[in-house]
Design an enzyme around this catalytic site. Structure first.
Site, PDB file in Angstrom:
ATOM      1  N   THR B  92     -67.189 -70.305  91.547  1.00  0.00           N
ATOM      2  CA  THR B  92     -68.609 -71.258  92.373  1.00  0.00           C
ATOM      3  C   THR B  92     -69.124 -69.262  91.639  1.00  0.00           C
ATOM      4  O   THR B  92     -68.978 -68.997  91.737  1.00  0.00           O
ATOM      5  CB  THR B  92     -68.503 -71.174  93.744  1.00  0.00           C
ATOM      6  OG1 THR B  92     -67.755 -70.097  94.571  1.00  0.00           O
ATOM      7  CG2 THR B  92     -67.069 -72.203  94.087  1.00  0.00           C
ATOM      8  N   GLU B 145     -60.279 -60.456  86.899  1.00  0.00           N
ATOM      9  CA  GLU B 145     -60.502 -59.995  85.336  1.00  0.00           C
ATOM     10  C   GLU B 145     -61.746 -60.585  85.263  1.00  0.00           C
ATOM     11  O   GLU B 145     -62.807 -59.500  84.726  1.00  0.00           O
ATOM     12  CB  GLU B 145     -60.025 -60.702  84.115  1.00  0.00           C
ATOM     13  CG  GLU B 145     -59.473 -59.893  83.235  1.00  0.00           C
ATOM     14  CD  GLU B 145     -59.110 -58.256  83.209  1.00  0.00           C
ATOM     15  OE1 GLU B 145     -58.855 -57.987  83.036  1.00  0.00           O
ATOM     16  OE2 GLU B 145     -60.237 -57.833  83.327  1.00  0.00           O
ATOM     17  N   GLY B 203     -82.435 -66.724  77.993  1.00  0.00           N
ATOM     18  CA  GLY B 203     -81.258 -66.877  78.489  1.00  0.00           C
ATOM     19  C   GLY B 203     -80.916 -65.858  78.938  1.00  0.00           C
ATOM     20  O   GLY B 203     -79.808 -65.869  79.627  1.00  0.00           O
ATOM     21  N   LYS B 221     -70.034 -54.838  90.666  1.00  0.00           N
ATOM     22  CA  LYS B 221     -68.330 -54.766  89.187  1.00  0.00           C
ATOM     23  C   LYS B 221     -68.041 -53.287  89.671  1.00  0.00           C
ATOM     24  O   LYS B 221     -67.327 -53.279  89.538  1.00  0.00           O
ATOM     25  CB  LYS B 221     -69.293 -54.800  87.974  1.00  0.00           C
ATOM     26  CG  LYS B 221     -68.806 -55.738  87.889  1.00  0.00           C
ATOM     27  CD  LYS B 221     -70.017 -57.083  86.697  1.00  0.00           C
ATOM     28  CE  LYS B 221     -70.593 -57.956  86.198  1.00  0.00           C
ATOM     29  NZ  LYS B 221     -71.575 -57.881  85.323  1.00  0.00           N
TER      30      LYS B 221
END
Lengths: 170, 332
Positions: B92, B145, B203, B221
């Site tokens: 999601t 990962e 995009g 991250k």
């Protein structure tokens, strides 16, 4: 103190040892030797660049000993600022007094701004600057960067430093 | 033949990429004695459930035609809780405010004894240790990962290939959008606003680019790396973040003249987490261009190891997810 010297050696075997011996005799610590065997001077001697650490009081004695043993001393210089870093600043660099920004580094006594390039596209737009700071050693360089960070934050300048992992731990 | 059943929760670019990867690798997997059987797929409008295995080709086709995979009203949590399977692929969208619906989906999966493979950064950036504990308590795998670096196998590299090493620091580019913008600005000497607009048209950047250009995505991250690699209970607030919005083409030009490029660099090590534009020497392995991602890992035994690759994209991200699925299949 750290000294760099250009010596001129005769083009016969064994000269490099003769040139380096007095440095260690006077408790000097040799840091680098660049021996350019293929580049002879007009005098037919071979130039050698050496950098070493030595007690300032022994320097005259060293030069005397070198010349006595037939080694020419072409140049003697103090290598005071050995560490160097580049940074980029973005913002209202001129209006926030670039002179003062540089002064803050220069007046430390252990670091100096040795190069500065500026780019100002238009009056109302932000300027960009590229600076090179030299310092006596890595510790002093870190201190100088810390000072510049504070100044940049106060003057609302974006400061772009080099990547760290490469320079530090590695 | 070892049959492993899985669900795909979230059927956007990543979820569809996973379905495509499983389809295209069917023969290879069969050759290895593995049968991946997708028993449930859900998106925001509903879901499809088939305990004997969903026809992935028609599911992808239906999604393309109707904009949803749904053939019924069951929710993601219905599939996770009530349909028997082994692995939940949680794909999601990232939500950095409260981590939902990913967090609830992952928690439900762990509590019902299912392994989780995810590409969803939000829940991990917000409550990594809570999720890891839940997985450990239930004796299941938690693999992520795909959350960092897209196709680039950072966690597998560190945890498997470099096992036994102590990681001293990690430095890298973990956001393709900002890398694209900085690369184009430097190459074409164009101002930030213009390149951003171009990236949006292609995009590469989102309509609201804030997450990327302000360094939020990179920071998330980095938080996942801090938790996973350094075992720090770090959260987003622990990251010192500077974005790229103030960078001028003139600054890039000055840097370039002195053999540097400017990159939005993530740094972890010495207990600090930083995201900031940095000068990278042009010939340095971190100086990758375009939308590429790269990570340099400094270890005590192996020294420095640098890997780079595609940091985003449907099939590239699916590569990381498939590799996590395979890991679980082989180790369970």
């Amino acid at each position: 103190m750290i000294v760099s010297m250009t010596l001129e050696l005769k083009d016969i075997p064994g000269q490099l040892v003769i040139a380096l011996a007095p440095i260690s005799e006077l408790h000097g610590n040799i840091m680098s030797v660049v021996h350019q065997h293929e580049e002879k001077t007009p005098r037919g001697t071979i130039p050698v660049q050496i950098t070493f650490e030595i007690d300032q009081n022994f320097l005259d004695e060293l030069i005397e000993r070198l010349e006595k043993s037939g080694v020419g001393v072409a140049r003697v210089g103090e290598e005071r600022l050995r560490s160097s870093v580049s940074v980029v600043l973005i913002g209202h660099i001129i209006h926030s007094d670039i002179g003062d920004t540089i002064d803050r580094i220069d007046k430390t006594g252990f670091a100096e701004v040795v190069d500065l390039s500026l780019s100002m596209p238009a009056i109302e737009k932000t300027s960009s600057a590229y600076l090179v700071i030299n310092a006596e050693g890595e510790k002093e360089l870190k201190n100088a960067l810390e000072i510049l960070r504070e100044v940049a934050a106060k003057k609302d300048l974006l400061m772009i430093e080099p990547i760290r992992l490469n320079s530090e731990a590695a | 033949m070892k049959t492993v059943r899985l669900s795909i929760i979230g059927f956007g670019a990543v979820g569809q990429g996973v379905a495509r990867a499983i389809l295209s690798k069917k023969e290879m997997l069969t050759g290895q004695g593995i049968d991946l059987c997708v028993v449930g797929i859900s998106d925001s409008k509903g879901s499809e459930i088939n305990v004997r295995g969903i026809d992935l080709k028609s599911a992808l086709e239906r999604k393309k035609q109707k904009g949803t995979v749904a053939t019924g009203n069951e929710s993601a949590l219905d599939i996770i809780g009530n349909v028997e399977h082994e692995i939940v692929v949680e794909a999601t969208p990232t939500n950095i405010k409260n981590g939902e619906p990913g967090f609830s989906n992952m928690s439900a999966a762990f509590n019902s004894g299912k392994h989780v493979v995810t590409s969803n950064k939000g829940p991990l950036a917000l409550c990594f240790s809570q999720l890891k504990e839940a997985a450990e308590d239930n004796g299941v795998f938690f693999r992520y990962e795909a959350t960092v670096g897209g196709a680039v196998p950072i966690f597998n590299l560190i945890h498997e290939s470099l096992a036994g090493n102590r990681v001293i620091g990690i430095e890298g580019i973990l956001n393709g959008t900002t890398n694209y913008i900085l690369t184009r600005m430097a190459e074409e000497r164009l101002p930030y606003d213009l390149v951003l607009k171009e990236a949006q048209e292609l995009g590469i950047a989102e309509t609201d680019p804030t997450y990327d250009v302000e360094g939020v995505d990179s920071a998330c991250k980095l938080v996942i790396i801090a938790n996973s690699v350094f075992g720090e209970a770090a959260s987003y607030r622990d990251v010192d973040v500077t974005g790229i919005t103030k960078i001028t083409p003139e600054a890039l030009e000055l840097a370039s003249r002195n053999n540097y490029v400017v990159k939005l660099i993530c740094e972890a090590g010495n207990g600090t987490l930083t995201v900031a534009p940095r000068l990278v020497p042009k010939k340095h392995p971190l100086a990758v261009g375009g939308t590429m991602n790269v990570a340099s890992i400094l270890t005590d035994l192996a020294g420095k190891i640098t890997i780079s690759g595609k940091g985003a994209g449907s099939i590239e991200t699916a590569s990381s997810i498939l590799s996590d699925i395979m890991y679980i299949v082989r180790n369970s």
